[in-house]
Each structure stands twice: as C-alpha cells, then as structure tokens.
Design a protein around this motif. Sequence first.
Motif, PDB file in Angstrom:
ATOM      1  N   MET A  19       0.840  -1.198   0.000  1.00 59.52           N
ATOM      2  CA  MET A  19       0.000   0.000   0.000  1.00 59.52           C
ATOM      3  C   MET A  19       0.876   1.249   0.000  1.00 59.52           C
ATOM      4  O   MET A  19       1.949   1.273   0.614  1.00 59.52           O
ATOM      5  CB  MET A  19      -0.895   0.016   1.236  1.00 59.52           C
ATOM      6  CG  MET A  19      -1.899  -1.132   1.296  1.00 59.52           C
ATOM      7  SD  MET A  19      -2.954  -1.067   2.761  1.00 59.52           S
ATOM      8  CE  MET A  19      -3.974   0.354   2.378  1.00 59.52           C
ATOM      9  N   SER A  20       0.421   2.285  -0.665  1.00 57.70           N
ATOM     10  CA  SER A  20       1.157   3.537  -0.696  1.00 57.70           C
ATOM     11  C   SER A  20       0.973   4.291   0.615  1.00 57.70           C
ATOM     12  O   SER A  20       0.115   3.946   1.442  1.00 57.70           O
ATOM     13  CB  SER A  20       0.672   4.398  -1.862  1.00 57.70           C
ATOM     14  OG  SER A  20      -0.673   4.802  -1.638  1.00 57.70           O
ATOM     15  N   ALA A  21       1.781   5.328   0.788  1.00 63.15           N
ATOM     16  CA  ALA A  21       1.665   6.150   1.999  1.00 63.15           C
ATOM     17  C   ALA A  21       0.281   6.785   2.089  1.00 63.15           C
ATOM     18  O   ALA A  21      -0.328   6.843   3.164  1.00 63.15           O
ATOM     19  CB  ALA A  21       2.751   7.223   2.006  1.00 63.15           C
ATOM     20  N   LEU A  23      -2.268   4.186   3.224  1.00 68.43           N
ATOM     21  CA  LEU A  23      -2.150   3.885   4.653  1.00 68.43           C
ATOM     22  C   LEU A  23      -2.722   5.011   5.504  1.00 68.43           C
ATOM     23  O   LEU A  23      -3.414   4.766   6.501  1.00 68.43           O
ATOM     24  CB  LEU A  23      -0.679   3.652   5.009  1.00 68.43           C
ATOM     25  CG  LEU A  23      -0.064   2.335   4.522  1.00 68.43           C
ATOM     26  CD1 LEU A  23       1.444   2.352   4.690  1.00 68.43           C
ATOM     27  CD2 LEU A  23      -0.667   1.150   5.290  1.00 68.43           C
ATOM     28  N   ALA A  24      -2.423   6.243   5.120  1.00 65.36           N
ATOM     29  CA  ALA A  24      -2.953   7.385   5.875  1.00 65.36           C
ATOM     30  C   ALA A  24      -4.480   7.439   5.797  1.00 65.36           C
ATOM     31  O   ALA A  24      -5.159   7.716   6.784  1.00 65.36           O
ATOM     32  CB  ALA A  24      -2.345   8.688   5.346  1.00 65.36           C
ATOM     33  N   ARG A  25      -5.016   7.163   4.610  1.00 65.33           N
ATOM     34  CA  ARG A  25      -6.477   7.149   4.445  1.00 65.33           C
ATOM     35  C   ARG A  25      -7.106   6.011   5.239  1.00 65.33           C
ATOM     36  O   ARG A  25      -8.151   6.181   5.872  1.00 65.33           O
ATOM     37  CB  ARG A  25      -6.835   7.019   2.967  1.00 65.33           C
ATOM     38  CG  ARG A  25      -6.510   8.250   2.138  1.00 65.33           C
ATOM     39  CD  ARG A  25      -6.855   8.030   0.682  1.00 65.33           C
ATOM     40  NE  ARG A  25      -8.288   7.829   0.520  1.00 65.33           N
ATOM     41  CZ  ARG A  25      -8.839   7.347  -0.594  1.00 65.33           C
ATOM     42  NH1 ARG A  25      -8.085   7.016  -1.622  1.00 65.33           N
ATOM     43  NH2 ARG A  25     -10.151   7.211  -0.673  1.00 65.33           N
ATOM     44  N   LEU A  26      -6.463   4.828   5.204  1.00 64.59           N
ATOM     45  CA  LEU A  26      -6.985   3.687   5.951  1.00 64.59           C
ATOM     46  C   LEU A  26      -6.996   3.975   7.447  1.00 64.59           C
ATOM     47  O   LEU A  26      -7.976   3.663   8.141  1.00 64.59           O
ATOM     48  CB  LEU A  26      -6.142   2.443   5.658  1.00 64.59           C
ATOM     49  CG  LEU A  26      -6.506   1.185   6.468  1.00 64.59           C
ATOM     50  CD1 LEU A  26      -7.936   0.737   6.176  1.00 64.59           C
ATOM     51  CD2 LEU A  26      -5.507   0.055   6.166  1.00 64.59           C
ATOM     52  N   GLN A  27      -5.911   4.574   7.932  1.00 66.68           N
ATOM     53  CA  GLN A  27      -5.849   4.890   9.363  1.00 66.68           C
ATOM     54  C   GLN A  27      -6.959   5.852   9.763  1.00 66.68           C
ATOM     55  O   GLN A  27      -7.673   5.620  10.749  1.00 66.68           O
ATOM     56  CB  GLN A  27      -4.492   5.499   9.696  1.00 66.68           C
ATOM     57  CG  GLN A  27      -4.384   5.992  11.143  1.00 66.68           C
ATOM     58  CD  GLN A  27      -3.015   6.545  11.453  1.00 66.68           C
ATOM     59  OE1 GLN A  27      -2.010   5.877  11.230  1.00 66.68           O
ATOM     60  NE2 GLN A  27      -2.960   7.781  11.954  1.00 66.68           N
ATOM     61  N   LEU A  66       4.082   5.112   8.635  1.00 69.06           N
ATOM     62  CA  LEU A  66       2.630   5.136   8.515  1.00 69.06           C
ATOM     63  C   LEU A  66       2.027   3.762   8.744  1.00 69.06           C
ATOM     64  O   LEU A  66       0.947   3.636   9.331  1.00 69.06           O
ATOM     65  CB  LEU A  66       2.238   5.658   7.126  1.00 69.06           C
ATOM     66  CG  LEU A  66       2.198   7.173   6.970  1.00 69.06           C
ATOM     67  CD1 LEU A  66       2.008   7.558   5.515  1.00 69.06           C
ATOM     68  CD2 LEU A  66       1.078   7.763   7.824  1.00 69.06           C
ATOM     69  N   ALA A  67       2.714   2.719   8.285  1.00 66.37           N
ATOM     70  CA  ALA A  67       2.208   1.356   8.496  1.00 66.37           C
ATOM     71  C   ALA A  67       2.165   1.019   9.984  1.00 66.37           C
ATOM     72  O   ALA A  67       1.184   0.448  10.478  1.00 66.37           O
ATOM     73  CB  ALA A  67       3.086   0.357   7.745  1.00 66.37           C
ATOM     74  N   VAL A  68       3.230   1.374  10.713  1.00 69.54           N
ATOM     75  CA  VAL A  68       3.256   1.124  12.162  1.00 69.54           C
ATOM     76  C   VAL A  68       2.177   1.944  12.851  1.00 69.54           C
ATOM     77  O   VAL A  68       1.446   1.448  13.727  1.00 69.54           O
ATOM     78  CB  VAL A  68       4.654   1.459  12.731  1.00 69.54           C
ATOM     79  CG1 VAL A  68       4.629   1.384  14.260  1.00 69.54           C
ATOM     80  CG2 VAL A  68       5.697   0.517  12.162  1.00 69.54           C
ATOM     81  N   SER A  69       2.068   3.216  12.481  1.00 67.43           N
ATOM     82  CA  SER A  69       1.054   4.078  13.074  1.00 67.43           C
ATOM     83  C   SER A  69      -0.343   3.558  12.802  1.00 67.43           C
ATOM     84  O   SER A  69      -1.204   3.520  13.700  1.00 67.43           O
ATOM     85  CB  SER A  69       1.207   5.500  12.513  1.00 67.43           C
ATOM     86  OG  SER A  69       0.138   6.327  12.929  1.00 67.43           O
ATOM     87  N   CYS A  70      -0.596   3.141  11.563  1.00 68.61           N
ATOM     88  CA  CYS A  70      -1.915   2.640  11.175  1.00 68.61           C
ATOM     89  C   CYS A  70      -2.278   1.401  11.980  1.00 68.61           C
ATOM     90  O   CYS A  70      -3.384   1.300  12.530  1.00 68.61           O
ATOM     91  CB  CYS A  70      -1.921   2.334   9.684  1.00 68.61           C
ATOM     92  SG  CYS A  70      -3.502   1.755   9.054  1.00 68.61           S
TER      93      CYS A  70
END
Length: 422
Positions: free
Chosen positions: A1-3, A6-10, A372-376
């Motif tokens: 997934m792109s940054a 990931l930001a949108r998913l979070q 972002l992946a860790v944050s999400c």
Amino acid sequence: MSAADLARLQFAATTGIHWLFVILTMGLVPIVAIMHTTAAYTRDPARAATRERMTRFWGRLYLINYAVGIATGIVMEFQFGLSWSGLSAFAGNVFGAPLALETLIAFFAESTFLGMWIFGWGRLPRGVHVTLIWLVALTAYASGYWILVANGFLQHPVGYQVRDGAAHLTDFAALLTNPSALIALAHVTLAALTTGGVFVAGVSAYHFARGTTETGLFRGSLRLGTWVAMVASFFVIIVGDLQIPLLRRTQPMKIAVMDDSGVAQVQAQLVQQYGPGDYTLPGAAWLRISMDAMTIIGNTVSTITFIAVILLWKDWLVRRRPLAWLMTAMIPFPFVASVGGWVFREVGRQPWLVYGELKVADALSPVGTTALAVSCATFIAVFVALALTNWTLLIRLARRGPDATQLGAPGPATEDRPVLAF
C-alpha cells in the motif's frame, strides 16, 4: 500500500470506530434527559421511583459509552498534523476554528455539565439537576454541529479566499450556515435518535424476552425507545433525500456514479473547471454499497418500529417473545447504516480533501511508508480494543439490569427534595 492509502486507511478506520461511540452518545442523552424530567416531575411516588431507577440504569450505559468514546475522540484531531499536514497548511485558518470550538464544548462544557449531573444526585435542587442533563444534551449536539461545520467546509468550501496558497476565512456567517453542514446536522441528529431509540427499545425487549420482573421499568423504556425510533427513522429518510439536490450542485460526480449515467459528461465538466485530471471516484463500489445499506436499513427500521408502535397498544411486544427478540436483533442495524452514511459522505468527495481546492495526494504529510504502516496498525489495534471494551461493558451491564446500577448514590437532603429523591 502507498503512503496515501495507509494514511487514508488509518483515518477511515479510527474515525469509523469513533463514530460508533458518537452516534450512540448523541442518541441516548436526550432519551435519558426525557426520563429524568418525567421522573423529577411525576407526582405519583411509585411511578417517580420507577422512572428514577430507569434514568439511573440508562444513564449509566450512556456514561460508559461517553467515557470510552472520549478516549477515542482525543486522538482524532492529532491525525491532521501527523498524516495530513497539507490540510493544516492550506485550510488551518478556516478549518481550525470550528475544530477548536468543538474541543472546548466536548471536552470542557459537556464534560463539566455531565460531571455535575453525575455527582448532583440527591444534592442539587430538582430543577437544577434536570437542567444539567439537558445542558449535556445541548452541548453534545453543539459539538456535533461544529464538527459538521468543519467537515462541511471540506465537502463544500464557502466563506474563504485563497491567498499565498492558503485559505483565509472571509465570511464566518457563510461558514456557519453552510448547507452542507446544516442538512447533514439534521440528518445526523435524526440518525442518532434512531440509534438511541432502537438501542433502548432493543435492550428493554431483551429483558422481556428473558422474563424480567422489572416490568414497569422496562415497559416505560420500551415505549419511549420505540416511539423515538419510529418518529426519527421516518424523518431521517426524508432529510437524507433533501441532500441529493445539494450534491447535484456541489459534488456532481457522486450523483453521476450513483445514477450510473453521465459520468463522462461530468468528467469533462470537472476537467474544464479544475484542469486536467481523473475525477472519477476510485471507490465507486463502496459508494453504492454504503447507499444501499443506508436505504435498506433505514426503510426496514422505519417499517418495523411503525408496526411496533401499533403492537405496543396491545402489549404484544411484552407478551410475545419472538417479537421481543426481533426488537433486540435490530440493535446493530442503525450503527451499520450510520457508518454507511459516513462512507458515502467521505468517499464521494474523492479525489479532493477540500473539494475543488486541495487534493488528497497534496495534503499528505512527508512521512515514510514504514512509519505510517506502524502508526496505522497501532491506532487501529487500540481503537478496536476500546470498542470491544465498550461493548463488553455495555452488554454486561445491560443484561444485569437496574439492580447493578450504582449511578447516583444517595446524598444529603436539600431544600426541595428528600434524600432518596431526585
């Protein structure tokens, strides 16, 4: 997934989970306020005592949902700075004011009134105590209004000018009266009342299905919840339809996708208006699914609650266990519909973050994909854990009934009330 994904998913996952708390909080608090008011001003001592216990029982469930929901709400606004700094840079001068007011109302005014209501049992004069719970309800909806003012600017920006690459507020009245916010507020209010009414009616029906001895308490809350859900669910459909003409003017691609016609024409129109680009919606399937969920569930709840109001006359919801179980099974429906509504509102705005002014890709913070992946993953895990905790507590205390309620321990007598009264 792109940054960006990931930001949108979070943000989508955390906001969606937080919304489950909000919709129940807004739906329950006016019902609790009605219960408290009728209990405080009922002259019959026996009925007043029953309604007092009713208020304490439902008030405790409301407080649990509010308290855990606050924990999810605190971190929501931080994500604008963490993942969407471009939004803060472009729209912070406009977007920040309603967000700040929402924070002041939700975390200061509303919490203060709620705390006074909790610890005021048996200590405050009757009128003051009743006024406090209505102030809690008022500030809850005021908080929702400011959030929708902020979101309305993203959906249909008004009252601003762009100078030096940033939006500046020029017409505060236009921002406050943005039709994208006002119609949405009416829709959300009715959706919340539907959710609260179905929840109260469903839990009450559950106790009748299990053979409760608290017939007076749960009969009263069953009637109130069913009536609130019936009226609100009828009007929520009407107000939802009122948004379509506005969307045709402000977000034509959303309606073109839903109608499955004129997409190419709208694409050409938007290219001429905003410049070259692909303005077709990347999540069109989600748009249709969410709209279908709202429509089907809304009509189902409206029909069932209308029939249930008629059945209340003969007390069939109390005496017929299959009907009581049906009311109980309806509890999740409004939550699913409300999440569908949120998805419809947000997905249909793509590819814009501020419609017509700022695209999602341009608003993303310069954060690495790994971070972002860790944050999400962390945010979603924490929010899911809080949601599970909330519903575990609600289910456990709802099943136990009013005998397990500790809300409002008796305090010293005041001038116009005895120790054990409101």
